[in-house]
Design a protein around this motif. Structure first.
Motif: not given
Length: 413
Positions: A236-259
């Motif tokens: 879910d994003t502010a612009a649209e909803c995306l669907e996917a088979d895979n998601v890669a989390v490469a959020l750098g310093p924000w990754a820990g809190s997102w996970m």
């Protein structure tokens, strides 16, 4: 149908993952709140560090630790609240820096570093970004003969074990390369392998443009949520909803809190850093990237001017900027090279995403099928992005990887 993948985070790591997957025929959407290369990847020193086969350990000797306590060093600063907030991972970082554990970590870490040049090369070519890259290495400068001698021994070991190439410069040879350097500098190590980049954010942006030319999509918007629905993922994003088979989390310093929202608690912490650009005092010119190894800052001749990048500041990710470390580095730097006026209205601030065993997480999430992780690269996200992209793409496709990925598994914590 082509596999659909959403990559979260458009720094060097995320852009590289997206490029590799798109090149292999995946349908990839790259999502970030900012344009590619405008966060952590924008503000670094701009070196693809083939020589950096040893990660930065936590100081273990009492003399060094005591020297840090007054909080006035150039290479390392801290704020008490930040130290308390990251107390557990910092304690683990100190533990992993013991000679016994560090000796095991180095070859694992080096296996990644050794891939950096050959994985950047095809991306530079595809992005037509050769004009941003110099292949002349960089200089690590010294004032003290004994410290230079000790560093040469370390360089010789890195050469023998990991193929790192270097030359040792005496004062006369150094001045041939940098005529305007201070007489206090008695010599240097010239690291010969690394490539330097005159606009780090520009290189990431060029890689992102190459990704879109392959058919990839970039969505600049806020990421609001991530959830699994059966065998698929919904972003879910502010612009649209995306669907996917895979998601890669490469959020750098924000990754820990997102996970944390998905039930993962990685011991992430950050080392913050600052940069400022300067003119030079005519007719002085800086020819090479210079690291003042005994003090702990770096000068780089970039397109925007001479960039001074600081060492590490241990604090919470979102704490307000404190430019005292930058000011202290600038004072020393002006005694080494004739810097002119500041070119930026204020210092840039960023954060290096770190894990306590000095190695990134690269690979599948342990609890969720189709969720892939790539973060915690510390000081070397810019160096290791393309290697991470290649390796993670291989793992997503179930192909053999060029190196053993066991040391980078997410379930090691």
């Amino acid at each position: 149908m082509a596999c659909q993948t959403v990559v979260l985070g458009a720094g060097m790591v995320g852009v590289s993952i997206a490029w590799h997957l798109q090149q292999r025929g995946h349908q990839v959407t790259l999502v970030d709140r900012r344009q590619p290369g405008r966060e952590t990847s924008f503000g670094n020193a701009g070196i693809i560090q083939r020589e950096a086969v040893r990660p930065y350990p936590f100081p273990r000797d009492m003399k060094t630790i005591l020297s840090v306590l007054p909080n006035n060093r150039v290479d390392i600063r801290y704020r008490p609240a930040g130290m308390i907030n990251a107390a557990s991972p910092l304690l683990s970082y100190w533990h992993n820096s013991s000679s016994r554990l560090y000796k095991k970590i180095v070859p694992e870490y080096a296996s990644l570093i050794q891939l950096c040049l050959k994985t950047h090369a095809p991306m530079i070519e595809a992005a037509k970004a050769d004009h941003l890259v110099r292949r002349e290495g960089w200089l690590e400068i010294y004032r003290t003969p004994s410290k230079l001698s000790q560093r040469v021994k370390e360089a010789e070991e890195a050469r023998d074990l990991y193929g790192v190439q270097f030359s040792v410069l005496d004062r006369d040879t150094l001045v041939e390369k940098e005529p305007d350097i201070s007489s206090d500098i008695i010599g240097a190590i010239h690291w010969l392998d690394p490539w330097t980049v005159a606009d780090p954010g520009g290189l990431v942006a060029a890689y992102a443009e190459a990704f879109t030319q392959l058919g990839g999509r970039i969505l600049q918007t806020d990421i609001q949520g991530l959830k699994q629905q059966g065998d698929r993922w919904q972003v879910d994003t502010a612009a649209e909803c995306l669907e996917a088979d895979n998601v890669a989390v490469a959020l750098g310093p924000w990754a820990g809190s997102w996970m944390k929202g998905l039930g993962y608690h990685f011991p992430t912490f950050v080392k913050r850093g600052y940069h400022m650009h300067y003119a030079t005092q005519a007719p002085a010119k800086l020819h090479y990237w210079l690291m003042d190894a005994e003090v702990g800052y770096l000068l780089a001749p970039m397109n925007a001017g001479v960039r001074l990048t600081t060492g590490a500041e241990l604090d919470r990710l979102e704490s307000p900027a404190d430019e005292q470390q930058l000011g202290a580095a600038e004072k020393v730097a002006r005694s080494v090279f004739p810097l002119g006026e500041r070119r930026d209205a204020s210092a840039w601030k960023g954060a290096r995403p770190c894990l306590p065993d000095m190695k990134p997480v690269i690979g599948p999430a342990p609890k969720h099928r189709g969720l892939w992780l790539a973060f915690g690269h510390g000081h070397q996200g810019f160096t290791l992005g393309p290697a991470t992209g290649q390796l993670l793409a291989d793992m997503i496709e179930g192909k053999p990887t060029e190196i053993d990925m066991t040391p980078f598994r997410a379930d090691r914590f």
